[in-house]
Design a protein around this motif. Structure first.
Motif, PDB file in Angstrom:
ATOM      1  N   TRP A  25      -9.050  -5.856  -0.451  1.00  0.00           N
ATOM      2  CA  TRP A  25      -9.422  -4.440  -0.355  1.00  0.00           C
ATOM      3  C   TRP A  25      -8.116  -3.208   0.712  1.00  0.00           C
ATOM      4  O   TRP A  25      -8.561  -4.016   1.281  1.00  0.00           O
ATOM      5  CB  TRP A  25     -10.584  -4.546   0.414  1.00  0.00           C
ATOM      6  N   THR A  26      -7.679  -2.344  -0.070  1.00  0.00           N
ATOM      7  CA  THR A  26      -6.438  -1.390   1.077  1.00  0.00           C
ATOM      8  C   THR A  26      -7.303  -0.014   0.062  1.00  0.00           C
ATOM      9  O   THR A  26      -8.509   0.164  -0.289  1.00  0.00           O
ATOM     10  CB  THR A  26      -5.285  -1.501  -0.495  1.00  0.00           C
ATOM     11  N   TYR A  27      -6.627   0.592   0.643  1.00  0.00           N
ATOM     12  CA  TYR A  27      -7.194   2.195   1.222  1.00  0.00           C
ATOM     13  C   TYR A  27      -5.663   2.611   0.061  1.00  0.00           C
ATOM     14  O   TYR A  27      -6.083   4.517  -0.145  1.00  0.00           O
ATOM     15  CB  TYR A  27      -7.907   2.965   2.059  1.00  0.00           C
ATOM     16  N   TYR A  28      -4.886   1.726  -0.438  1.00  0.00           N
ATOM     17  CA  TYR A  28      -3.443   2.485  -1.197  1.00  0.00           C
ATOM     18  C   TYR A  28      -3.717   2.825  -2.203  1.00  0.00           C
ATOM     19  O   TYR A  28      -4.399   2.558  -3.130  1.00  0.00           O
ATOM     20  CB  TYR A  28      -2.579   1.253  -1.548  1.00  0.00           C
ATOM     21  N   ASN A  29      -3.180   4.227  -2.711  1.00  0.00           N
ATOM     22  CA  ASN A  29      -3.367   4.699  -4.341  1.00  0.00           C
ATOM     23  C   ASN A  29      -1.550   5.625  -4.651  1.00  0.00           C
ATOM     24  O   ASN A  29      -0.984   5.204  -3.426  1.00  0.00           O
ATOM     25  CB  ASN A  29      -3.524   6.298  -3.633  1.00  0.00           C
ATOM     26  N   GLY A  30      -1.821   5.652  -5.000  1.00  0.00           N
ATOM     27  CA  GLY A  30      -0.018   6.371  -5.948  1.00  0.00           C
ATOM     28  C   GLY A  30       0.977   4.955  -5.709  1.00  0.00           C
ATOM     29  O   GLY A  30       0.465   4.431  -6.337  1.00  0.00           O
ATOM     30  N   ASP A  31       1.787   5.716  -6.066  1.00  0.00           N
ATOM     31  CA  ASP A  31       3.170   4.627  -5.276  1.00  0.00           C
ATOM     32  C   ASP A  31       3.260   3.511  -4.146  1.00  0.00           C
ATOM     33  O   ASP A  31       3.339   2.933  -4.716  1.00  0.00           O
ATOM     34  CB  ASP A  31       4.527   5.495  -4.865  1.00  0.00           C
ATOM     35  N   GLN A  32       2.321   3.783  -3.151  1.00  0.00           N
ATOM     36  CA  GLN A  32       1.639   2.465  -2.672  1.00  0.00           C
ATOM     37  C   GLN A  32       1.094   2.030  -3.328  1.00  0.00           C
ATOM     38  O   GLN A  32       1.364   0.554  -3.302  1.00  0.00           O
ATOM     39  CB  GLN A  32       0.852   3.271  -1.307  1.00  0.00           C
ATOM     40  N   LEU A  33       0.323   2.363  -4.438  1.00  0.00           N
ATOM     41  CA  LEU A  33      -0.765   0.963  -4.507  1.00  0.00           C
ATOM     42  C   LEU A  33       0.237   0.366  -5.714  1.00  0.00           C
ATOM     43  O   LEU A  33       0.316  -0.891  -5.324  1.00  0.00           O
ATOM     44  CB  LEU A  33      -2.096   1.737  -5.142  1.00  0.00           C
ATOM     45  N   ALA A  34       0.755   1.456  -6.276  1.00  0.00           N
ATOM     46  CA  ALA A  34       1.942   0.261  -7.758  1.00  0.00           C
ATOM     47  C   ALA A  34       2.301  -0.756  -6.923  1.00  0.00           C
ATOM     48  O   ALA A  34       2.829  -2.156  -7.151  1.00  0.00           O
ATOM     49  CB  ALA A  34       2.621   1.257  -8.286  1.00  0.00           C
ATOM     50  N   SER A  35       3.158  -0.640  -5.598  1.00  0.00           N
ATOM     51  CA  SER A  35       4.049  -1.333  -5.227  1.00  0.00           C
ATOM     52  C   SER A  35       3.374  -2.184  -4.448  1.00  0.00           C
ATOM     53  O   SER A  35       3.809  -3.731  -4.709  1.00  0.00           O
ATOM     54  CB  SER A  35       4.945  -0.368  -3.795  1.00  0.00           C
ATOM     55  N   PHE A  36       2.402  -2.214  -3.383  1.00  0.00           N
ATOM     56  CA  PHE A  36       1.345  -3.589  -3.052  1.00  0.00           C
ATOM     57  C   PHE A  36       1.308  -4.692  -4.272  1.00  0.00           C
ATOM     58  O   PHE A  36       0.781  -5.192  -4.528  1.00  0.00           O
ATOM     59  CB  PHE A  36       0.268  -2.713  -3.023  1.00  0.00           C
ATOM     60  N   GLU A  37       0.334  -3.576  -5.729  1.00  0.00           N
ATOM     61  CA  GLU A  37       0.421  -5.026  -6.932  1.00  0.00           C
ATOM     62  C   GLU A  37       1.747  -5.444  -7.157  1.00  0.00           C
ATOM     63  O   GLU A  37       1.015  -6.456  -7.849  1.00  0.00           O
ATOM     64  CB  GLU A  37      -0.222  -3.573  -8.244  1.00  0.00           C
ATOM     65  N   ARG A  38       2.548  -5.055  -7.298  1.00  0.00           N
ATOM     66  CA  ARG A  38       3.771  -5.779  -7.881  1.00  0.00           C
ATOM     67  C   ARG A  38       3.918  -6.873  -6.581  1.00  0.00           C
ATOM     68  O   ARG A  38       4.384  -8.245  -7.515  1.00  0.00           O
ATOM     69  CB  ARG A  38       5.193  -4.740  -7.924  1.00  0.00           C
ATOM     70  N   LEU A  39       4.484  -6.290  -5.604  1.00  0.00           N
ATOM     71  CA  LEU A  39       3.674  -7.880  -4.651  1.00  0.00           C
ATOM     72  C   LEU A  39       3.220  -8.759  -4.754  1.00  0.00           C
ATOM     73  O   LEU A  39       2.998  -9.877  -4.732  1.00  0.00           O
ATOM     74  CB  LEU A  39       3.445  -7.204  -3.380  1.00  0.00           C
ATOM     75  N   VAL A  40       1.747  -8.175  -5.182  1.00  0.00           N
ATOM     76  CA  VAL A  40       0.787  -9.738  -5.377  1.00  0.00           C
ATOM     77  C   VAL A  40       0.797 -10.368  -6.255  1.00  0.00           C
ATOM     78  O   VAL A  40       0.997 -11.168  -7.088  1.00  0.00           O
ATOM     79  CB  VAL A  40      -0.719  -8.509  -5.313  1.00  0.00           C
ATOM     80  N   GLU A  41       1.761  -9.165  -7.598  1.00  0.00           N
ATOM     81  CA  GLU A  41       1.199  -9.625  -9.230  1.00  0.00           C
ATOM     82  C   GLU A  41       3.339 -11.190  -8.432  1.00  0.00           C
ATOM     83  O   GLU A  41       3.369 -12.194  -9.218  1.00  0.00           O
ATOM     84  CB  GLU A  41       1.800  -8.799  -9.877  1.00  0.00           C
ATOM     85  N   GLU A  42       4.005 -10.902  -7.827  1.00  0.00           N
ATOM     86  CA  GLU A  42       5.409 -11.543  -7.526  1.00  0.00           C
ATOM     87  C   GLU A  42       4.062 -12.396  -6.376  1.00  0.00           C
ATOM     88  O   GLU A  42       4.635 -13.838  -6.853  1.00  0.00           O
ATOM     89  CB  GLU A  42       6.562 -10.797  -7.231  1.00  0.00           C
ATOM     90  N   PHE A  43       3.538 -12.971  -5.996  1.00  0.00           N
ATOM     91  CA  PHE A  43       2.433 -13.463  -5.009  1.00  0.00           C
ATOM     92  C   PHE A  43       2.328 -14.845  -6.046  1.00  0.00           C
ATOM     93  O   PHE A  43       1.932 -15.890  -6.007  1.00  0.00           O
ATOM     94  CB  PHE A  43       2.104 -12.882  -4.511  1.00  0.00           C
ATOM     95  N   ASN A  44       1.372 -13.909  -7.342  1.00  0.00           N
ATOM     96  CA  ASN A  44       0.557 -14.569  -7.916  1.00  0.00           C
ATOM     97  C   ASN A  44       1.378 -15.316  -8.742  1.00  0.00           C
ATOM     98  O   ASN A  44       0.522 -17.100  -9.014  1.00  0.00           O
ATOM     99  CB  ASN A  44      -0.791 -14.004  -8.374  1.00  0.00           C
ATOM    100  N   THR A  45       2.459 -15.215  -9.705  1.00  0.00           N
ATOM    101  CA  THR A  45       3.218 -16.001 -10.298  1.00  0.00           C
ATOM    102  C   THR A  45       3.818 -17.084  -9.649  1.00  0.00           C
ATOM    103  O   THR A  45       5.025 -16.961 -10.111  1.00  0.00           O
ATOM    104  CB  THR A  45       4.373 -14.925 -11.061  1.00  0.00           C
ATOM    105  N   THR A  46       4.679 -16.564  -8.744  1.00  0.00           N
ATOM    106  CA  THR A  46       5.192 -17.299  -7.789  1.00  0.00           C
ATOM    107  C   THR A  46       4.834 -18.608  -6.752  1.00  0.00           C
ATOM    108  O   THR A  46       4.100 -19.938  -7.095  1.00  0.00           O
ATOM    109  CB  THR A  46       6.329 -16.912  -7.137  1.00  0.00           C
ATOM    110  N   ILE A  47       4.341 -18.016  -5.681  1.00  0.00           N
ATOM    111  CA  ILE A  47       4.608 -18.984  -4.364  1.00  0.00           C
ATOM    112  C   ILE A  47       2.230 -19.389  -4.754  1.00  0.00           C
ATOM    113  O   ILE A  47       2.316 -20.208  -4.550  1.00  0.00           O
ATOM    114  CB  ILE A  47       4.230 -18.316  -3.092  1.00  0.00           C
ATOM    115  N   GLY A  48       1.817 -18.350  -5.584  1.00  0.00           N
ATOM    116  CA  GLY A  48       0.070 -18.326  -5.851  1.00  0.00           C
ATOM    117  C   GLY A  48       0.451 -19.375  -6.544  1.00  0.00           C
ATOM    118  O   GLY A  48      -0.698 -20.346  -6.617  1.00  0.00           O
ATOM    119  N   LYS A  49       1.296 -19.158  -7.629  1.00  0.00           N
ATOM    120  CA  LYS A  49       1.005 -20.418  -8.733  1.00  0.00           C
ATOM    121  C   LYS A  49       1.355 -21.835  -8.602  1.00  0.00           C
ATOM    122  O   LYS A  49       0.115 -22.526  -9.006  1.00  0.00           O
ATOM    123  CB  LYS A  49       2.120 -20.260  -9.923  1.00  0.00           C
ATOM    124  N   LYS A  50       2.065 -22.158  -7.728  1.00  0.00           N
ATOM    125  CA  LYS A  50       2.504 -22.966  -7.288  1.00  0.00           C
ATOM    126  C   LYS A  50       1.556 -23.760  -6.136  1.00  0.00           C
ATOM    127  O   LYS A  50       1.828 -24.951  -6.020  1.00  0.00           O
ATOM    128  CB  LYS A  50       3.418 -23.097  -6.158  1.00  0.00           C
TER     129      LYS A  50
END
Length: 126
Positions: A25-50
Motif C-alpha cells: 500500500w502506498t500514498y502515491y498519486n500521479g507521476d509517482q504512482l505511474a512510476s511505481f506501478e511500472r517498477l512493480v510490473e517490471e518486478f512481476n514480469t522478471t524476478i517475481g515471475k522467476k
C-alpha cells in the motif's frame, strides 16, 4: 520504489516454489504512482515471475488515508481490508504498529544475510 526493491531481496532464496503474493500500500498519486506501478510490473514480469512472487500494489489515496487504512487493518476494524505486507509510514504510525506487534524491523539483517536468504530471517519462514 524502496518497497519493490525490498521485495526483490527475496529473489533467489525461496525454499519453496509455492506462489507468494505480497500486497503493497502506498500514498502515491500521479507521476509517482505511474512510476511505481511500472517498477512493480517490471518486478512481476522478471524476478517475481522467476521466483513465483507477485506484488499487488495499490494507492490508498493521501498519506492520511493510508495511515487510517493501515491502522484500521491492524486493529481488525469492521470493513477494513486485510493488513498489507508492505506499506509506507511515518515514524509515529510505525511506532504504533510496532507496539501492536504488527511490524518486523529488517534493518538488523546484514547484506550478506539478505543475499543468502532474507526469507529465512523473517518470522514464520524458518
Amino acid at each position: 520504489m524502496s518497497s519493490v526493491l525490498a521485495v526483490s531481496l527475496l529473489g533467489g532464496c525461496r525454499a519453496s516454489d509455492k506462489p507468494v503474493t505480497l500486497t503493497v500500500w502506498t500514498y502515491y498519486n500521479g507521476d509517482q504512482l505511474a512510476s511505481f506501478e511500472r517498477l512493480v510490473e517490471e518486478f512481476n514480469t522478471t524476478i517475481g515471475k522467476k521466483e513465483h512472487i507477485t506484488v499487488e500494489a495499490s494507492s490508498q489515496g493521501s498519506i492520511n488515508d493510508l495511515e487510517k487504512n493501515v491502522l484500521d487493518a491492524a486493529k481488525g476494524r469492521v470493513g477494513a481490508l486485510a493488513m498489507p505486507n508492505i506499506f509506507s509510514a511515518y515514524a509515529d504510525t510505525a511506532y504504533t504498529l510496532e507496539q501492536m506487534g504488527q511490524v518486523v524491523d529488517l534493518s538488523p539483517i546484514s547484506y550478506r544475510e539478505r543475499k543468502g536468504c532474507l526469507s529465512s530471517q523473517l518470522p514464520g519462514r524458518r
